[in-house]
Motif scaffolding. Structure first.
Motif, PDB file in Angstrom:
ATOM      1  N   ARG A 110       0.818  -1.212   0.000  1.00  0.00           N
ATOM      2  CA  ARG A 110       0.000   0.000   0.000  1.00  0.00           C
ATOM      3  C   ARG A 110       0.852   1.262   0.000  1.00  0.00           C
ATOM      4  O   ARG A 110       0.416   2.324  -0.465  1.00  0.00           O
ATOM      5  N   LEU A 111       2.077   1.162   0.502  1.00  0.00           N
ATOM      6  CA  LEU A 111       2.975   2.320   0.531  1.00  0.00           C
ATOM      7  C   LEU A 111       3.754   2.483  -0.767  1.00  0.00           C
ATOM      8  O   LEU A 111       4.256   3.576  -1.067  1.00  0.00           O
ATOM      9  N   LEU A 159       2.896   5.387  -3.287  1.00  0.00           N
ATOM     10  CA  LEU A 159       2.663   6.734  -2.753  1.00  0.00           C
ATOM     11  C   LEU A 159       3.919   7.584  -2.927  1.00  0.00           C
ATOM     12  O   LEU A 159       5.044   7.084  -2.847  1.00  0.00           O
ATOM     13  N   THR A 160       3.736   8.882  -3.142  1.00  0.00           N
ATOM     14  CA  THR A 160       4.870   9.740  -3.483  1.00  0.00           C
ATOM     15  C   THR A 160       5.187  10.804  -2.436  1.00  0.00           C
ATOM     16  O   THR A 160       6.161  11.536  -2.586  1.00  0.00           O
ATOM     17  N   SER A 161       4.396  10.909  -1.385  1.00  0.00           N
ATOM     18  CA  SER A 161       4.678  11.918  -0.359  1.00  0.00           C
ATOM     19  C   SER A 161       4.743  11.266   1.018  1.00  0.00           C
ATOM     20  O   SER A 161       4.072  10.253   1.274  1.00  0.00           O
ATOM     21  N   TRP A 162       5.536  11.869   1.912  1.00  0.00           N
ATOM     22  CA  TRP A 162       5.628  11.355   3.274  1.00  0.00           C
ATOM     23  C   TRP A 162       4.295  11.488   3.989  1.00  0.00           C
ATOM     24  O   TRP A 162       3.910  10.598   4.758  1.00  0.00           O
ATOM     25  N   ASP A 163       3.571  12.579   3.752  1.00  0.00           N
ATOM     26  CA  ASP A 163       2.274  12.764   4.423  1.00  0.00           C
ATOM     27  C   ASP A 163       1.316  11.643   4.051  1.00  0.00           C
ATOM     28  O   ASP A 163       0.601  11.104   4.914  1.00  0.00           O
ATOM     29  N   ALA A 164       1.287  11.279   2.781  1.00  0.00           N
ATOM     30  CA  ALA A 164       0.387  10.208   2.342  1.00  0.00           C
ATOM     31  C   ALA A 164       0.797   8.872   2.949  1.00  0.00           C
ATOM     32  O   ALA A 164      -0.053   8.094   3.392  1.00  0.00           O
ATOM     33  N   ARG A 165       2.104   8.598   2.976  1.00  0.00           N
ATOM     34  CA  ARG A 165       2.578   7.337   3.557  1.00  0.00           C
ATOM     35  C   ARG A 165       2.248   7.267   5.049  1.00  0.00           C
ATOM     36  O   ARG A 165       1.779   6.231   5.546  1.00  0.00           O
ATOM     37  N   ALA A 190      -0.091   8.811   6.637  1.00  0.00           N
ATOM     38  CA  ALA A 190      -1.541   8.674   6.826  1.00  0.00           C
ATOM     39  C   ALA A 190      -1.973   7.221   6.650  1.00  0.00           C
ATOM     40  O   ALA A 190      -2.822   6.717   7.406  1.00  0.00           O
ATOM     41  N   VAL A 191      -1.393   6.522   5.679  1.00  0.00           N
ATOM     42  CA  VAL A 191      -1.738   5.110   5.465  1.00  0.00           C
ATOM     43  C   VAL A 191      -1.272   4.264   6.641  1.00  0.00           C
ATOM     44  O   VAL A 191      -2.004   3.380   7.117  1.00  0.00           O
ATOM     45  N   ARG A 211      -3.592   4.932   9.664  1.00  0.00           N
ATOM     46  CA  ARG A 211      -4.898   4.294   9.505  1.00  0.00           C
ATOM     47  C   ARG A 211      -4.797   2.793   9.715  1.00  0.00           C
ATOM     48  O   ARG A 211      -5.669   2.176  10.373  1.00  0.00           O
TER      49      ARG A 211
END
Length: 269
Positions: free
Chosen positions: A123-124, A127-133, A135-136, A139
């Motif tokens: 799932r990681l 992803l291209t940003s630390w914030d998105a990673r 957040a995953v 969660r």
């Protein structure tokens, strides 16, 4: 350092993103502490072993290590990126559904520890940003907390572990929680996987490691000062403990982990 979600705060002591360029392939020393370590590498699988012993080596897109009293050897190439989490002993129950003792001295992958989190590296991956990673990851851990809903260790054991973490002696801790030393040893060993004395030593060593690392980065390294600040009898005492846990002296650790630092204080290390 990212902020830990309030619901995870009792179980997740630290969450750190890392993006490190090295001069070339090498081995990073994974220091023992009172935290369980959970790493999610991004660019290439993580290769870890105990004290660089081939028979203990694991390679994967996730790495979970229980409490350990010897150093881990973390192999790296020219560049590493990823997310590293440090769990409290109670975090093992809350997030993975097992006591920390079940993981002590072991190197595992997420699929070994909790199949419900096994897809997290995938799932990681895109992803291209630390914030998105982050957040995953957050969660996924909140979902894991709900999924396991584990009962915490009995309050006296949790209190004992907290006291030992703060440097309380084993005898004083036993008296504070109303157990004999023998009973305390059994309960703590069953919960975290090491004896109360070993846990206390790990806590003190973890403080010394943190202070030493900050001192190195500030260019003001003194083994004697770190020893005094962290409750060791003297510099020689810290050097013995450091060698036992890290597999090398404080001076050698600085030379290996911070190759641009020229010296470590005065006197033997």
């Amino acid at each position: 350092m990212p902020v830990v979600h309030p619901a995870l705060a009792p179980y997740l002591r630290t969450i750190t993103t890392y993006d490190v360029a090295f001069g070339g392939p090498g081995v990073h020393i994974g220091m023992p502490s009172t935290e369980l370590t959970f790493v999610l590498p991004l660019d290439e699988p993580l290769e870890v072993s105990w004290d660089d012993e081939p028979l203990t080596r694991t390679v994967g897109w996730s790495s979970v290590s229980g409490l350990h009293t010897t150093a881990a050897a973390v192999h790296h190439g020219h560049h590493q990126r990823g997310i590293q989490l440090g769990l409290t002993p109670s975090g093992a129950r809350a997030l993975w559904g097992v006591p920390a003792s079940a993981l002590a001295g072991r190197l595992l992958g997420l699929d070994d520890v909790d199949p419900g989190l096994a897809d997290l590296p995938a799932r990681l991956a895109d992803l291209t940003s630390w914030d998105a990673r982050l957040a995953v990851v957050e969660r996924a851990l909140l979902d894991s907390l709900d999924r396991h809903a584990q009962r915490p260790p009995r309050p006296e054991v949790g209190q004992a572990v907290a006291l030992l973490t703060r440097g309380r002696s084993v005898a004083a801790t036993a008296a504070d929680v109303g157990f004999s030393r023998r009973r305390l040893t059994t309960l703590v060993q069953d919960e975290v996987g090491v004896s109360p004395k070993s846990f206390q030593r790990l806590a003190r060593f973890g403080r010394a490691h943190d202070v030493m690392r900050r001192s190195v980065l500030a260019g003001e390294v003194s083994v004697a000062r770190v020893a005094a600040e962290c409750g060791y009898a003297d510099q020689a005492h810290l050097a013995r403990e450091w060698t036992g846990f890290a597999g090398c002296s404080p001076s050698e650790w600085v030379r290996r982990e911070f190759p641009n630092v020229q010296a470590v204080g005065a006197g033997p290390a």
